[in-house]
Design an enzyme around this catalytic site. Structure first.
Site, short mmCIF file in Angstrom:
data_model
loop_
_atom_site.label_atom_id
_atom_site.label_comp_id
_atom_site.label_asym_id
_atom_site.label_seq_id
_atom_site.Cartn_x
_atom_site.Cartn_y
_atom_site.Cartn_z
N CYS A 80 -2.93 0.18 -4.26
CA CYS A 80 -2.01 0.00 -5.39
C CYS A 80 -2.12 1.19 -6.36
O CYS A 80 -1.79 2.30 -5.97
CB CYS A 80 -2.22 -1.34 -6.06
SG CYS A 80 -0.82 -1.82 -7.09
N HIS A 186 -1.11 -4.90 -1.55
CA HIS A 186 -2.47 -5.43 -1.74
C HIS A 186 -2.98 -6.06 -0.44
O HIS A 186 -2.72 -7.24 -0.20
CB HIS A 186 -2.46 -6.48 -2.86
CG HIS A 186 -2.29 -5.88 -4.22
ND1 HIS A 186 -3.35 -5.39 -4.94
CD2 HIS A 186 -1.19 -5.63 -4.95
CE1 HIS A 186 -2.91 -4.88 -6.08
NE2 HIS A 186 -1.60 -5.01 -6.11
N GLU A 188 -5.85 -7.08 0.20
CA GLU A 188 -6.79 -8.17 -0.14
C GLU A 188 -6.05 -9.48 -0.48
O GLU A 188 -6.69 -10.52 -0.60
CB GLU A 188 -7.73 -7.73 -1.27
CG GLU A 188 -7.15 -7.71 -2.67
CD GLU A 188 -6.26 -6.51 -2.98
OE1 GLU A 188 -5.94 -5.72 -2.06
OE2 GLU A 188 -5.84 -6.38 -4.16
#
Lengths: 204, 251
Positions: A80, A186, A188
């Site tokens: 990001c 993202h 994650e």
């Protein structure tokens, strides 16, 4: 060992949780000395462009990162804002970026784009990438990744674009130059695909 | 292509998930961490946790729950309920929440939206709005629909966007709990009047209601609770139906 740079709050814990579940060793670097000898480096995204760059400067991480990434060719993954700071600069701020990949970060400007997309670009979007990329091995393009951003990376060199995503315009959803990788989304927070990508990065 | 998001909402009370019909008669629907994990496996795109009994004394319980959810879950989640200060929001962010949702506190103190956006970025701030039709006008309500305000819903939402809201979660109190479908006409007006994403909420009872809200309005996401908790609508089946109508979804 994978070394996650800790420069304030952010998505560090979420990345760590995935590596813990994958049983892949990692450590969180809280000071520049922790980065020495890293095999892989992750630069998570936090806040705004200038804030992120000045935190890297103030904490002393910048010099050690330049050394490990540019001289020792340690693979690095920016996530990001961590990807955006790889550029030369950003419309979001005044400071210079790391300048590791030539390009400039621009605001998603609905006035300039034909489809007038909503900002932030928020949600799951698909990717276009060529099938031989090690970082995307086993990743489902259609299912895509979770995005949450208002600025995007405009590469100077087409060859540094690793994947494209369409949102109002076709933009670089990930970049790569030699050992330097950046993803705008993202991983994650991207369920199976995200786990796969973080696992692939560990294997590079 | 950007997918339309399906968001199960988990109402949380004392660390357990509950769902009220019209916000009363609460039923126990299980453990939030377990439910969250199940939903991610089923293909939920995001989750929202609403802490319906959030008080200062109970804040610790919520933080523990957020930490536990963040450890298990790798899809984004939002937490709302009782957030009135920057410190509340920061504690939730540090515990692992991706976004926070504010409702009454934003109405009582609109500057809070601005302060939160400045401190954490617009993408962190969801403004939740409960609306109810009163004499032909859509009015903002507080306290789960029990307290009317002087704000017209459409005006308030535009103001919230200007103050720095990153997303709007719009719940129609007239539709919530009825299972008769979303308030498509209001949702369409609202989603066209602003340039931030809108989450539709209130009224989902069957798969056709989701198809309708995505085909007839410009909303970006649809949220529901009981139809998911009690297995009335399985998410994989819902998404396959949406796909048949050429609505972009993540399968």
């Amino acid at each position: 060992m994978i070394t996650i740079i800790n420069y304030g709050s952010g998505n560090i814990q979420a990345i760590g949780n995935i590596y813990t579940r994958l049983k892949i060793p990692f450590k969180i670097a809280n000071c520049p000395e922790d980065v020495n000898g890293a095999e892989k480096i992750i630069l998570p995204g936090v806040g705004a462009f200038d804030e992120t760059i000045s935190m890297l400067d103030k904490s002393g991480f910048r010099d050690v990162l330049d050394k490990e990434v540019l001289e020792n060719n340690v693979p690095v993954l920016g996530i990001c804002v961590g990807m955006q700071i790889l550029a030369n600069g950003s419309e979001e701020g005044q400071l210079s970026g790391l300048g590791w990949i030539n390009g400039y970060v621009k605001k998603i400007d609905k006035e300039l784009l034909v489809q007038k997309p909503k900002v932030p670009h928020l949600g799951w979007n698909s990717l276009e990438f060529s099938d031989d990329l090690p970082l995307y091995k086993g990743v489902d393009k259609e299912e895509g990744f979770y995005f949450l951003h208002s600025y995007y990376f405009e590469c100077e060199e087409e060859s540094n674009i690793m994947s494209k995503t369409f949102y109002g315009t076709s933009f670089a959803s990930s970049v790569n130059k030699n050992n330097i990788y950046g993803v705008q989304f993202h991983p994650e927070k991207s369920h199976h695909n995200g786990v796969k990508l973080l696992q692939n990065f560990a294997k590079l | 292509m950007l997918s339309k998001r399906i968001i199960p909402c988990l109402d949380v009370k004392d660390g357990r998930t509950v769902k009220g019909v019209n916000f009363v008669d609460l039923k126990d629907a299980g453990d939030p961490v377990e439910l969250a994990w199940q939903y991610a496996q089923q293909g939920a795109d995001e989750l929202v946790f609403l802490d319906i009994t959030a008080t200062h004394e109970r804040r610790g319980t919520t933080l523990e729950m957020v930490k536990a959810v963040a450890r298990q879950l790798n899809i984004p989640f939002t937490i709302g309920g009782g957030i009135t200060t920057i410190a509340d929001a920061e504690a939730l962010l540090n515990a692992g929440a991706d976004k926070i949702s504010i409702n009454s506190a934003a109405v009582r103190n609109p500057v809070l939206i601005e302060d939160l956006a400045k401190a954490f970025g617009v993408q962190f701030v969801v403004v939740a709005v409960d609306t109810k039709l009163v004499e032909g006008r859509n009015m903002v309500h507080l306290n789960g629909g029990r307290l009317i305000t002087e704000l017209e819903t459409e005006d308030w939402i535009i103001r919230a966007e200007n103050l720095g809201a990153g997303e709007i979660l719009l719940t129609s109190m007239d539709h919530d709990g009825t299972k008769n479908g979303f308030d498509c006409s209001l949702l369409d007006k609202v989603s066209k009047s602003i340039n931030i994403p809108v989450i539709a909420s209130g009224g989902a009872g069957k798969i056709a209601h989701f198809t309708e809200v995505f085909l007839e309005t410009g909303v970006d996401a649809a949220l529901a609770a009981s139809v998911f908790h009690f297995g009335e609508i399985p998410i994989p089946l819902l998404k396959q139906e949406l796909k048949k109508h050429n609505i972009p979804v993540r399968l």
